[in-house]
Write a protein that holds these residues in place. Structure first.
Motif, PDB file in Angstrom:
ATOM      1  N   ALA A 124      24.011  25.177 -20.998  1.00  0.00           N
ATOM      2  CA  ALA A 124      22.794  24.616 -21.565  1.00  0.00           C
ATOM      3  C   ALA A 124      21.603  25.053 -20.724  1.00  0.00           C
ATOM      4  CB  ALA A 124      22.867  23.090 -21.617  1.00  0.00           C
ATOM      5  N   ARG A 125      20.451  25.203 -21.397  1.00  0.00           N
ATOM      6  CA  ARG A 125      19.199  25.575 -20.725  1.00  0.00           C
ATOM      7  C   ARG A 125      18.072  24.811 -21.401  1.00  0.00           C
ATOM      8  NH1 ARG A 125      16.578  30.476 -18.295  1.00  0.00           N
ATOM      9  NH2 ARG A 125      14.458  30.526 -19.090  1.00  0.00           N
ATOM     10  N   TYR A 126      17.342  24.018 -20.608  1.00  0.00           N
ATOM     11  CA  TYR A 126      16.149  23.333 -21.093  1.00  0.00           C
ATOM     12  C   TYR A 126      14.942  24.092 -20.555  1.00  0.00           C
ATOM     13  CZ  TYR A 126      12.303  20.156 -21.540  1.00  0.00           C
ATOM     14  OH  TYR A 126      11.079  19.625 -21.847  1.00  0.00           O
ATOM     15  N   GLU A 127      13.973  24.372 -21.428  1.00  0.00           N
ATOM     16  CA  GLU A 127      12.811  25.156 -21.011  1.00  0.00           C
ATOM     17  C   GLU A 127      11.518  24.531 -21.506  1.00  0.00           C
ATOM     18  OE1 GLU A 127      11.054  29.667 -21.648  1.00  0.00           O
ATOM     19  OE2 GLU A 127      13.174  29.276 -21.954  1.00  0.00           O
ATOM     20  N   HIS A 128      10.503  24.553 -20.647  1.00  0.00           N
ATOM     21  CA  HIS A 128       9.144  24.152 -21.003  1.00  0.00           C
ATOM     22  C   HIS A 128       8.229  25.350 -20.746  1.00  0.00           C
ATOM     23  CE1 HIS A 128       5.417  21.913 -21.330  1.00  0.00           C
ATOM     24  NE2 HIS A 128       5.025  22.563 -20.246  1.00  0.00           N
ATOM     25  N   THR A 129       7.433  25.725 -21.744  1.00  0.00           N
ATOM     26  CA  THR A 129       6.470  26.825 -21.611  1.00  0.00           C
ATOM     27  C   THR A 129       5.110  26.311 -22.049  1.00  0.00           C
ATOM     28  OG1 THR A 129       8.178  28.462 -22.110  1.00  0.00           O
ATOM     29  CG2 THR A 129       5.890  29.179 -22.336  1.00  0.00           C
ATOM     30  N   GLY A 130       4.082  26.577 -21.231  1.00  0.00           N
ATOM     31  CA  GLY A 130       2.729  26.161 -21.558  1.00  0.00           C
ATOM     32  C   GLY A 130       1.756  27.325 -21.477  1.00  0.00           C
ATOM     33  N   TYR A 131       0.783  27.330 -22.386  1.00  0.00           N
ATOM     34  CA  TYR A 131      -0.261  28.355 -22.417  1.00  0.00           C
ATOM     35  C   TYR A 131      -1.618  27.666 -22.354  1.00  0.00           C
ATOM     36  CZ  TYR A 131       3.434  31.369 -24.271  1.00  0.00           C
ATOM     37  OH  TYR A 131       4.597  32.077 -24.449  1.00  0.00           O
ATOM     38  N   SER A 132      -2.515  28.181 -21.513  1.00  0.00           N
ATOM     39  CA  SER A 132      -3.884  27.671 -21.414  1.00  0.00           C
ATOM     40  C   SER A 132      -4.841  28.842 -21.609  1.00  0.00           C
ATOM     41  CB  SER A 132      -4.111  27.032 -20.039  1.00  0.00           C
ATOM     42  OG  SER A 132      -3.269  25.926 -19.871  1.00  0.00           O
ATOM     43  N   PRO A 133      -5.245  29.114 -22.860  1.00  0.00           N
ATOM     44  CA  PRO A 133      -6.170  30.218 -23.121  1.00  0.00           C
ATOM     45  C   PRO A 133      -7.621  29.786 -22.916  1.00  0.00           C
ATOM     46  CG  PRO A 133      -5.463  29.259 -25.181  1.00  0.00           C
ATOM     47  CD  PRO A 133      -4.733  28.512 -24.090  1.00  0.00           C
ATOM     48  N   ALA A 134      -8.451  30.699 -22.436  1.00  0.00           N
ATOM     49  CA  ALA A 134      -9.882  30.414 -22.271  1.00  0.00           C
ATOM     50  C   ALA A 134     -10.516  30.255 -23.653  1.00  0.00           C
ATOM     51  CB  ALA A 134     -10.550  31.543 -21.497  1.00  0.00           C
ATOM     52  N   GLY A 135     -11.194  29.142 -23.885  1.00  0.00           N
ATOM     53  CA  GLY A 135     -11.924  28.932 -25.132  1.00  0.00           C
ATOM     54  C   GLY A 135     -11.070  28.569 -26.331  1.00  0.00           C
ATOM     55  N   VAL A 148      -5.436  34.174 -20.525  1.00  0.00           N
ATOM     56  CA  VAL A 148      -4.452  33.108 -20.722  1.00  0.00           C
ATOM     57  C   VAL A 148      -3.670  32.882 -19.432  1.00  0.00           C
ATOM     58  CG1 VAL A 148      -2.437  32.338 -22.042  1.00  0.00           C
ATOM     59  CG2 VAL A 148      -4.187  33.723 -23.164  1.00  0.00           C
ATOM     60  N   ASP A 149      -3.547  31.613 -19.043  1.00  0.00           N
ATOM     61  CA  ASP A 149      -2.625  31.226 -17.976  1.00  0.00           C
ATOM     62  C   ASP A 149      -1.369  30.697 -18.646  1.00  0.00           C
ATOM     63  OD1 ASP A 149      -4.323  31.849 -15.847  1.00  0.00           O
ATOM     64  OD2 ASP A 149      -5.252  29.864 -15.878  1.00  0.00           O
ATOM     65  N   GLN A 150      -0.223  31.193 -18.198  1.00  0.00           N
ATOM     66  CA  GLN A 150       1.061  30.783 -18.761  1.00  0.00           C
ATOM     67  C   GLN A 150       1.934  30.232 -17.637  1.00  0.00           C
ATOM     68  OE1 GLN A 150       3.231  33.967 -20.636  1.00  0.00           O
ATOM     69  NE2 GLN A 150       5.134  32.818 -20.663  1.00  0.00           N
ATOM     70  N   SER A 151       2.657  29.159 -17.933  1.00  0.00           N
ATOM     71  CA  SER A 151       3.622  28.633 -16.974  1.00  0.00           C
ATOM     72  C   SER A 151       4.888  28.239 -17.720  1.00  0.00           C
ATOM     73  CB  SER A 151       3.059  27.424 -16.227  1.00  0.00           C
ATOM     74  OG  SER A 151       2.799  26.377 -17.126  1.00  0.00           O
ATOM     75  N   SER A 205      11.465  29.808 -12.968  1.00  0.00           N
ATOM     76  CA  SER A 205      10.075  29.442 -13.165  1.00  0.00           C
ATOM     77  C   SER A 205       9.199  30.691 -13.158  1.00  0.00           C
ATOM     78  CB  SER A 205       9.625  28.497 -12.047  1.00  0.00           C
ATOM     79  OG  SER A 205       8.262  28.162 -12.217  1.00  0.00           O
ATOM     80  N   THR A 206       8.179  30.693 -14.017  1.00  0.00           N
ATOM     81  CA  THR A 206       7.237  31.809 -14.079  1.00  0.00           C
ATOM     82  C   THR A 206       5.812  31.266 -14.182  1.00  0.00           C
ATOM     83  OG1 THR A 206       8.826  33.240 -15.205  1.00  0.00           O
ATOM     84  CG2 THR A 206       6.514  33.847 -15.411  1.00  0.00           C
ATOM     85  N   LEU A 207       4.901  31.860 -13.414  1.00  0.00           N
ATOM     86  CA  LEU A 207       3.466  31.615 -13.527  1.00  0.00           C
ATOM     87  C   LEU A 207       2.814  32.957 -13.832  1.00  0.00           C
ATOM     88  CD1 LEU A 207       2.962  29.349 -10.393  1.00  0.00           C
ATOM     89  CD2 LEU A 207       3.111  28.619 -12.775  1.00  0.00           C
ATOM     90  N   ARG A 208       1.994  33.011 -14.873  1.00  0.00           N
ATOM     91  CA  ARG A 208       1.389  34.278 -15.297  1.00  0.00           C
ATOM     92  C   ARG A 208      -0.100  34.091 -15.544  1.00  0.00           C
ATOM     93  NH1 ARG A 208       2.836  37.398 -20.952  1.00  0.00           N
ATOM     94  NH2 ARG A 208       1.551  39.245 -20.600  1.00  0.00           N
ATOM     95  N   ASP A 209      -0.900  35.035 -15.038  1.00  0.00           N
ATOM     96  CA  ASP A 209      -2.348  35.066 -15.252  1.00  0.00           C
ATOM     97  C   ASP A 209      -2.642  36.383 -15.960  1.00  0.00           C
ATOM     98  OD1 ASP A 209      -5.107  34.977 -15.139  1.00  0.00           O
ATOM     99  OD2 ASP A 209      -5.216  35.268 -12.973  1.00  0.00           O
TER     100      ASP A 209
END
Length: 187
Positions: A91-102, A67-70, A50-54
């Protein structure tokens, strides 16, 4: 095994001795791997990552919005030892999400998997054959960067409409490992 890390990184780019841009990157990563107890001919491991990035940049070369990334991934590797063949599956299942400002948030889900066989051919020699299906979400910079990046001497153009990448591959190798000679031929 459990591994965690935290990075608080700031990078300053100068032009002619003057501060041009500052990049801020805070990231927390956690990874756990669990060995399963061998059951007959079956052995393996499983875990998560798991990764959380600001991320944000300020100054003249602000290439992307903050951008906040998880991301979170679950994975497993298994091996079956038969009399003349060793089979491997992963096998590897991955979910990646990005929340950019604006800008609209984006998320990506994908599955990577592989299957292979290792067959002994002679004393010290073996044939290995593998099939892989790989998945990769676009990187933050590929989605949102736009503008000149003097530090790299590039003009970066991201595309917020990018989709995930998928790849399929087949490979084969003949290997020999002896006391005097070690070699490998791949296709």
């Amino acid at each position: 095994d459990l591994y965690t890390s935290y990075t608080d990184w700031t990078h300053t780019e100068l032009e002619g001795g003057e501060v041009c841009t500052r990049f801020y990157n805070k990231q927390f990563t956690a990874r756990a791997v669990f060995e399963q107890r061998p059951a007959g001919r079956l052995a393996g491991r499983f875990g998560f990552h798991s990764t959380l990035r600001d991320y944000k940049a300020t100054g003249r070369e602000t290439l992307s919005p903050p951008v906040d990334q998880s991301s979170i991934a679950l994975f497993a590797l298994e091996q079956v030892r038969l009399e003349r063949v060793r089979l491997q599956f992963g096998a590897r299942y991955e979910h990646t999400g990005y929340s950019p400002a604006g800008a609209p948030a984006r998320s990506f889900d994908g599955l990577s998997a592989a299957a292979g066989a290792n067959v002994p051919l002679w004393n010290g020699g073996a044939l290995a054959v593998n099939y892989t299906r790989s998945y990769r979400a676009p990187a933050l910079e590929e989605l949102y960067n736009y503008g000149p990046h003097a530090g790299n001497l590039t003009f970066e153009i991201g595309n917020s409409g990018l989709n995930r990448e998928l790849g399929n591959g087949i490979d084969a190798a003949v290997r020999h490992e002896g006391r005097r000679v070690r070699g490998e031929a791949n296709l």
